[in-house]
Design a protein around this motif. Structure first.
Motif, PDB file in Angstrom:
ATOM      1  N   VAL A  32       0.841  -1.198   0.000  1.00 13.05           N
ATOM      2  CA  VAL A  32       0.000   0.000   0.000  1.00 13.05           C
ATOM      3  C   VAL A  32       0.882   1.257   0.000  1.00 13.05           C
ATOM      4  O   VAL A  32       0.641   2.205  -0.748  1.00 13.05           O
TER       5      VAL A  32
ATOM      6  N   ILE B 159       0.950   4.078  -3.081  1.00 12.31           N
ATOM      7  CA  ILE B 159       0.665   5.500  -2.876  1.00 12.31           C
ATOM      8  C   ILE B 159       1.866   6.343  -3.300  1.00 12.31           C
ATOM      9  O   ILE B 159       1.740   7.308  -4.041  1.00 12.31           O
TER      10      ILE B 159
ATOM     11  N   SER C 205      -1.347   3.706  -7.429  1.00 11.19           N
ATOM     12  CA  SER C 205      -2.662   3.520  -6.787  1.00 11.19           C
ATOM     13  C   SER C 205      -3.796   4.084  -7.626  1.00 11.19           C
ATOM     14  O   SER C 205      -4.920   3.618  -7.530  1.00 11.19           O
TER      15      SER C 205
ATOM     16  N   GLU D 132      -8.551   0.015  -7.868  1.00  9.95           N
ATOM     17  CA  GLU D 132      -9.517   0.245  -6.802  1.00  9.95           C
ATOM     18  C   GLU D 132      -9.591  -1.004  -5.925  1.00  9.95           C
ATOM     19  O   GLU D 132      -9.282  -2.096  -6.383  1.00  9.95           O
ATOM     20  N   PHE D 133     -10.047  -0.809  -4.721  1.00 11.04           N
ATOM     21  CA  PHE D 133      -9.995  -1.907  -3.756  1.00 11.04           C
ATOM     22  C   PHE D 133     -11.316  -2.119  -3.044  1.00 11.04           C
ATOM     23  O   PHE D 133     -12.149  -1.226  -2.978  1.00 11.04           O
ATOM     24  N   LEU D 134     -11.452  -3.303  -2.522  1.00 15.86           N
ATOM     25  CA  LEU D 134     -12.537  -3.592  -1.596  1.00 15.86           C
ATOM     26  C   LEU D 134     -11.920  -4.033  -0.285  1.00 15.86           C
ATOM     27  O   LEU D 134     -10.823  -4.603  -0.252  1.00 15.86           O
TER      28      LEU D 134
ATOM     29  N   TYR E  61      -7.976   1.564   8.958  1.00 13.22           N
ATOM     30  CA  TYR E  61      -7.597   2.515   7.907  1.00 13.22           C
ATOM     31  C   TYR E  61      -8.615   2.532   6.776  1.00 13.22           C
ATOM     32  O   TYR E  61      -8.997   3.575   6.273  1.00 13.22           O
ATOM     33  N   TYR E  62      -8.997   1.367   6.336  1.00 12.01           N
ATOM     34  CA  TYR E  62     -10.012   1.274   5.292  1.00 12.01           C
ATOM     35  C   TYR E  62     -11.089   0.325   5.800  1.00 12.01           C
ATOM     36  O   TYR E  62     -11.202  -0.801   5.355  1.00 12.01           O
TER      37      TYR E  62
ATOM     38  N   LEU F 248      -7.017  -5.481   2.167  1.00  8.28           N
ATOM     39  CA  LEU F 248      -7.663  -4.945   0.973  1.00  8.28           C
ATOM     40  C   LEU F 248      -7.531  -5.968  -0.150  1.00  8.28           C
ATOM     41  O   LEU F 248      -6.558  -6.719  -0.224  1.00  8.28           O
TER      42      LEU F 248
END
Ligand SMILES: Nc1nc2c(ncn2[C@@H]2O[C@H](COP(=O)(O)OP(=O)(O)OP(=O)(O)O)[C@@H](O)[C@H]2O)c(=O)[nH]1
Ligand SMILES: [Mg+2]
Lengths: 509, 259
Positions: A153, A157, A162, A166-168, A275-276, A282
């Motif tokens: 990650v 970034i 990035s 896209e992420f889930l 964080y997410y 992720l």
């Protein structure tokens, strides 16, 4: 194929695996001239994400190594120099014991479809029907997750790769325990609000989670467990069920994981929460290989040249230095060669550890009461554990209503038997398609010339930490003076022209 | 078919009579975004014309990708469209994904186009999916003097359709451009292009010359029009994204502070 490729480069990269692709982007950003080749018509080699058609084709080609060695003499005419040629090998050698089968009918004739409607779910699928939506499948050969605060990650970034992905959130962290699937309370707030944990256990769990979180190298707390397993520590402090939660799901360990290693892994997991969303992991939309494709795109934007479906037949060495690559009847020259372990010449390639993998297409979730999306299930057995990743329709990896299940671990047959049905048992997800194989890791065994850098294929870890570390190590050898993914100067505002005839805009103002 | 009016224009060199639009003449003239442009294409809905009365429209952003074999003129085409210039050795900007072009569309609408060039990437028709991702429109280009580049456009189309669709699942609108029409030495017949583009579901085709600036604006105008139509359909469905985009946490905090 026309051969209008330039013949000299700073770096030639052979194979579009994860490590190779990260190195490609990193090196191209420093201004080096990169040529990136892959023998396949798709990106990623054993890291690829494939549509169902391509996936089935991949399975059918199976373990058949199509490579025929030509003999060194066939390259001698490429150059006047005294070069030694080492022929590359086939990545197919990483796969063995591959079997696959469909567990549903070939086709449902139109006329029969109506009356069959009342049949239980699963019966309405046919091979043809599923193949018709082949493109809606994005099946990973080596799926991996990202730690929300992990090095992948961070690099995504920093590099701005990035923006391509896209992420889930991995929204169901599960464990198979006492013949049932349970949700693992991951964070202290999960524990706090959990209805399935009684007050006494809550206090114990909170205490353990707190001491794991506050662990540092100096902390004396775990010292008495120095030579014991993580499970020893957990069992001494928690009821068995919760000890298993932490060992398998939070530390991704097993019975033999040493205590300190387990603590560190669990601490990392806990530090990635929040964080997410409330999960440390992720998952990239459209599959793991989006990441490596993002790095390849960045390399291209920095003038890297890409050529898929292009083989390098042999690596040319002059004295103790790598010289160039024989490809399609020409010699491509470069200062450095970055090459996938799986393609290394036989003098340099050895077979490392292996693991069993399975890919299933199913008609129901293993955990229907969970949120739709990505589920990660740990399946511990007496001597090892299987890791199961389930993807639903909103991951863009599978049509709505179906599921892709990825299983890693040598005890996977037991997991499959207990979690899925081949038909008959409607309470479990039905297996519509299954593929099983053994994945071998290739290792670099011989002593390579200094300017050849070998890259490992997929390992069996859930995350990309090792790949990032390896890519950085190779980058430092090629560009010793440079920072790994040094931030770019702010992008100059791209030329944004006003309309060709400015008076237009003010016409009726 | 909707787009055949333009699709059958055939030659870029032939001057076409503007197709009459059902709007009163004076109104149409005013609303024409580019003075040299003709209406080759009649939109079936006129939302755009109605909307423009409300004046302030949110600007639209479209991603357009340009693909085709090496040296057919993709980078030159973008350079001509964005900077209205042509240099023999232009190679695009290193480190930048796309060129940006701002178009004022019927006075009241600002359309921003991201023009993605394949940047030295993919010499032979296998692109990364991330390049195609979220694209609204596509230009597939070949060189009229290179028959092979024409034949390969089908591979490009298949690669695109296999890896990407619009958000509603329909194929990405794809325009076929026959570049370098300023050269004499043609290897591809118009009749072949005409039947080929129909068989393979291109929204239309035309000859272009990035060198002379022929049909560069007009072809892009046509593509914008088609994309605006799709956008109209798609925005009513209103796809809400549930996916996450990675951001630098510190930066995010900073930005929030400023606001
Ligand atoms: N005569 C003529 N030459 C053109 C035209 N468009 C491009 N060229 C020339 O064709 C060559 C290739 O043009 P580029 O724009 O670099 O082609 P490209 O498709 O971007 O090529 P790659 O980046 O290699 O894939 C250059 O020498 C251009 O000057 C045109 O319309 N007419
Ligand atoms: Mg170009």
């Amino acid at each position: 194929m026309s051969d209008d490729l330039p013949s000299t480069y700073d770096v030639i990269i052979l194979g579009t695996g994860m490590v190779e692709s990260i190195v490609a982007a990193a090196v191209a950003r420093t201004g080096k001239k990169v040529l990136h080749l892959d023998p396949n018509t798709y990106y990623g080699q054993l890291w690829a994400t494939l549509s169902l058609d391509s996936f089935e084709l991949w399975a059918k080609t199976g373990t058949s190594n199509t490579k025929t060695l030509k003999g060194e003499d066939s390259f001698k005419s490429l150059s006047d120099k005294a070069l030694k040629y080492y022929e590359t090998q086939d990545e197919r050698d990483c796969i063995s014991d591959l079997t696959f089968n469909w567990n549903i009918v070939e086709d449902i004739p139109e006329s029969e479809e109506e009356p069959k409607e009342e049949n239980a779910s699963g019966n309405e699928y046919s091979i043809k029907k599923i193949r018709d939506v082949s493109r809606k499948f994005n099946i990973d050969l080596a799926p991996k997750l990202l730690f929300a605060k992990g090095p992948m990650v961070e690099i995504l970034i920093k590099s701005q790769v990035s923006k391509y992905v896209e992420f889930l959130n991995v929204n169901n962290i599960l464990i198979y325990i006492d013949d049932a699937i349970e949700r693992v309370p991951c964070s202290k707030s999960d524990v706090f609000s959990s209805k399935s944990v009684n007050v006494v256990d809550k206090r114990l769990l909170m205490k353990v989670l707190t001491s794991i979180q506050s662990y540092t190298e100096e902390s004396p707390f775990f010292q008495e467990y120095e030579n014991k397993t993580f499970l020893d520590y957990l069992k001494a402090n928690l009821p068995e069920k919760f000890a298993n939660f932490i060992l398998y799901s939070i530390a991704a360990g097993d019975q033999n994981t040493p205590c300190l290693e387990g603590v560190q892994k669990a601490k990392k997991f806990l530090s990635c929460l929040g964080y997410y969303g409330n999960s440390p992991f992720l998952w990239p939309l459209y599959g793991s290989s989006e990441l490596l494709q993002g790095f390849c795109r960045q390399c291209a934007v920095f003038s890297g040249i890409y050529c898929l479906n292009r083989e390098v037949e042999a690596i040319a060495v002059e004295g103790d230095k790598y010289y160039g690559c024989a490809s399609n009847g020409i010699l491509l020259q470069s200062e450095h060669l970055v090459v996938s372990n799986s393609l290394l010449p036989q003098q340099f390639r050895g077979t490392g550890p292996s693991v069993k993998r399975a890919v299933l297409i199913t008609d129901k979730s293993i955990f229907p009461e969970g949120k739709e999306g990505v589920s990660l299930l740990q399946y511990p057995t007496d001597d090892s554990a299987a890791t199961i990743l389930e993807l639903s329709g909103n991951t863009c990896s599978v049509p709505k209503g179906l599921f892709i299940v990825q299983i890693v671990g040598n005890c996977l047959e037991e997991a499959i038997k207990n979690l899925f049905s081949e038909g008959g048992d409607d309470s479990k997800p039905k297996i519509l398609y299954s593929l099983r194989f053994t994945l071998h890791q290739m290792e670099c065994t011989g002593k390579l010339p200094e300017n050849i850098h070998a890259c490992p294929g997929p390992d069996f870890a859930t995350d990309f930490d090792a790949e990032i570390r390896k890519a950085e190590e190779i980058f430092k050898k090629i560009c010793p003076e440079e920072e790994f993914f040094a931030p770019l100067p702010p992008e100059p505002e791209p030329p944004s022209d006003e309309p060709d005839s400015p008076e237009e805009a003010t016409n009726d103002a | 078919m909707l787009y055949n009016v333009w699709g059958s224009v055939g030659s870029a060199m032939s001057v076409r009579r503007p197709v009459r639009s059902p709007l009163p003449d004076d109104e149409r003239e005013n609303s024409d975004p580019e003075s040299d442009a003709h209406h080759y294409y009649i939109p079936t809905k006129y939302d755009m014309f109605d909307l423009r009365r409300s004046r302030i429209l949110p600007e639209k952003l479209f991603k357009v990708i340009i693909i085709g074999d090496p040296t057919v003129g993709k980078t030159s085409f973008i350079q001509r469209y964005v900077q209205n210039s042509f240099t023999k050795e232009y190679k695009g900007t290193v480190g930048v994904d796309f060129a940006l072009k701002v178009v004022h569309w019927y006075d009241s609408q600002v359309v921003k186009l991201q023009l993605w060039d394949i940047a030295g990437q993919e010499r032979f028709t296998w692109m990364t999916r991330v390049y195609y991702k979220d694209t609204h429109g596509c230009v597939i280009m070949f060189d009229l003097t290179n028959k092979n580049s024409f034949e390969n456009t089908l591979k490009w189309k298949k690669d695109l359709d296999g890896k990407c669709t619009l958000s509603d699942g329909s194929p990405v609108p794809c325009m076929l451009l026959a570049n370098k029409c300023d050269l004499q030495d043609r290897k591809v017949h118009q009749a072949d292009i005409e039947s080929f583009h129909k068989e393979n579901n291109f929204i239309g085709w035309t000859e272009t010359s990035a060198k002379e600036g022929l049909m560069v604006n007009d072809s892009m105008k046509f593509l914008i029009e088609v994309m605006m139509q799709h956008e109209g359909v798609n925005s009513t469905i209103n796809h809400k994204k549930s996916s996450l985009q990675l951001v630098n946490q510190e930066e995010k905090k900073r930005r929030n502070c400023i606001c």
